[in-house]
Design a protein around this motif. Structure first.
Motif, short mmCIF file in Angstrom:
data_model
loop_
_atom_site.label_atom_id
_atom_site.label_comp_id
_atom_site.label_asym_id
_atom_site.label_seq_id
_atom_site.Cartn_x
_atom_site.Cartn_y
_atom_site.Cartn_z
N GLU A 131 0.83 -1.20 0.00
CA GLU A 131 0.00 0.00 0.00
C GLU A 131 0.86 1.25 0.00
N ILE A 132 1.93 1.25 0.76
CA ILE A 132 2.84 2.40 0.78
C ILE A 132 3.48 2.59 -0.58
N ALA A 133 3.89 1.50 -1.21
CA ALA A 133 4.49 1.60 -2.55
C ALA A 133 3.49 2.19 -3.53
N ARG A 134 2.22 1.78 -3.42
CA ARG A 134 1.18 2.32 -4.29
C ARG A 134 1.02 3.82 -4.05
N LEU A 135 1.04 4.22 -2.79
CA LEU A 135 0.90 5.63 -2.47
C LEU A 135 2.08 6.45 -2.98
N GLN A 136 3.26 5.85 -2.99
CA GLN A 136 4.45 6.55 -3.48
C GLN A 136 4.34 6.86 -4.97
N GLU A 137 3.55 6.09 -5.69
CA GLU A 137 3.40 6.30 -7.13
C GLU A 137 2.39 7.40 -7.46
N LEU A 138 1.63 7.83 -6.47
CA LEU A 138 0.64 8.88 -6.72
C LEU A 138 1.31 10.22 -6.98
N PRO A 139 0.68 11.06 -7.79
CA PRO A 139 1.19 12.42 -7.95
C PRO A 139 1.13 13.12 -6.59
N PRO A 140 2.06 14.04 -6.31
CA PRO A 140 2.08 14.72 -5.01
C PRO A 140 0.75 15.35 -4.62
N ALA A 141 0.05 15.94 -5.56
CA ALA A 141 -1.23 16.59 -5.25
C ALA A 141 -2.26 15.56 -4.77
N GLU A 142 -2.29 14.42 -5.41
CA GLU A 142 -3.23 13.36 -5.01
C GLU A 142 -2.88 12.82 -3.62
N ILE A 174 -3.67 6.20 5.82
CA ILE A 174 -2.41 5.85 5.18
C ILE A 174 -1.60 5.03 6.18
N PRO A 175 -1.21 3.81 5.84
CA PRO A 175 -0.54 2.93 6.79
C PRO A 175 0.69 3.56 7.43
N SER A 176 0.71 3.59 8.73
CA SER A 176 1.84 4.04 9.54
C SER A 176 2.25 5.49 9.30
N PHE A 177 1.53 6.20 8.48
CA PHE A 177 1.92 7.57 8.18
C PHE A 177 0.75 8.54 8.34
N TYR A 178 -0.14 8.29 9.31
CA TYR A 178 -1.25 9.20 9.54
C TYR A 178 -0.66 10.60 9.72
N ASN A 179 -1.01 11.61 9.16
CA ASN A 179 -0.50 12.98 9.34
C ASN A 179 0.94 13.18 8.88
N ALA A 180 1.54 12.26 8.18
CA ALA A 180 2.91 12.45 7.71
C ALA A 180 2.89 13.12 6.34
N ASP A 181 3.94 13.85 6.04
CA ASP A 181 4.03 14.42 4.70
C ASP A 181 4.80 13.46 3.79
N ARG A 182 4.76 13.73 2.50
CA ARG A 182 5.35 12.81 1.53
C ARG A 182 6.85 12.64 1.75
N SER A 183 7.56 13.72 2.06
CA SER A 183 9.00 13.61 2.21
C SER A 183 9.35 12.72 3.41
N THR A 184 8.56 12.78 4.48
CA THR A 184 8.81 11.91 5.64
C THR A 184 8.62 10.46 5.26
N SER A 185 7.55 10.15 4.54
CA SER A 185 7.30 8.76 4.18
C SER A 185 8.38 8.24 3.25
N ARG A 186 8.92 9.06 2.39
CA ARG A 186 10.02 8.62 1.52
C ARG A 186 11.29 8.33 2.32
N ARG A 187 11.57 9.14 3.36
CA ARG A 187 12.76 8.90 4.17
C ARG A 187 12.64 7.59 4.93
N VAL A 188 11.45 7.28 5.42
CA VAL A 188 11.26 6.06 6.22
C VAL A 188 11.43 4.83 5.36
N ILE A 189 10.95 4.87 4.16
CA ILE A 189 11.04 3.72 3.26
C ILE A 189 12.40 3.71 2.68
#
Length: 71
Positions: free
Chosen positions: A34-45, A56-71
């Motif tokens: 699910e996280i990988a699928r979310l990473q493929e979304l355009p930033p606006a989406e 969003i799994p494990s990233f409630y309230n996280a921004d996109r840059s944070t989720s990319r650093r964690v993965i």
């Protein structure tokens, strides 16, 4: 692998442990997909989903840059 170990385990506690681990790894795998699928979304989406309160799994309230650093 844990499921196979559970099938062959002779000890009842080990069998239960291996089954629990297998279930945990299945859930973790789903979350990672699910996280990988979310990473493929355009930033606006992605931002729209976050603002809507999407679960969003494990990233409630996280921004996109944070989720990319964690993965």
């Amino acid at each position: 692998m844990s499921e196979k170990r559970a099938e062959t385990a002779t000890d009842r506690l080990l069998r239960r442990h291996y089954r629990e681990m297998a279930a945990y790894y299945r859930a973790l795998s789903l979350e990672h997909r699910e996280i990988a699928r979310l990473q493929e979304l355009p930033p606006a989406e992605f931002e729209r989903l976050v603002k809507e309160g999407s679960t969003i799994p494990s990233f409630y309230n996280a921004d996109r840059s944070t989720s990319r650093r964690v993965i």
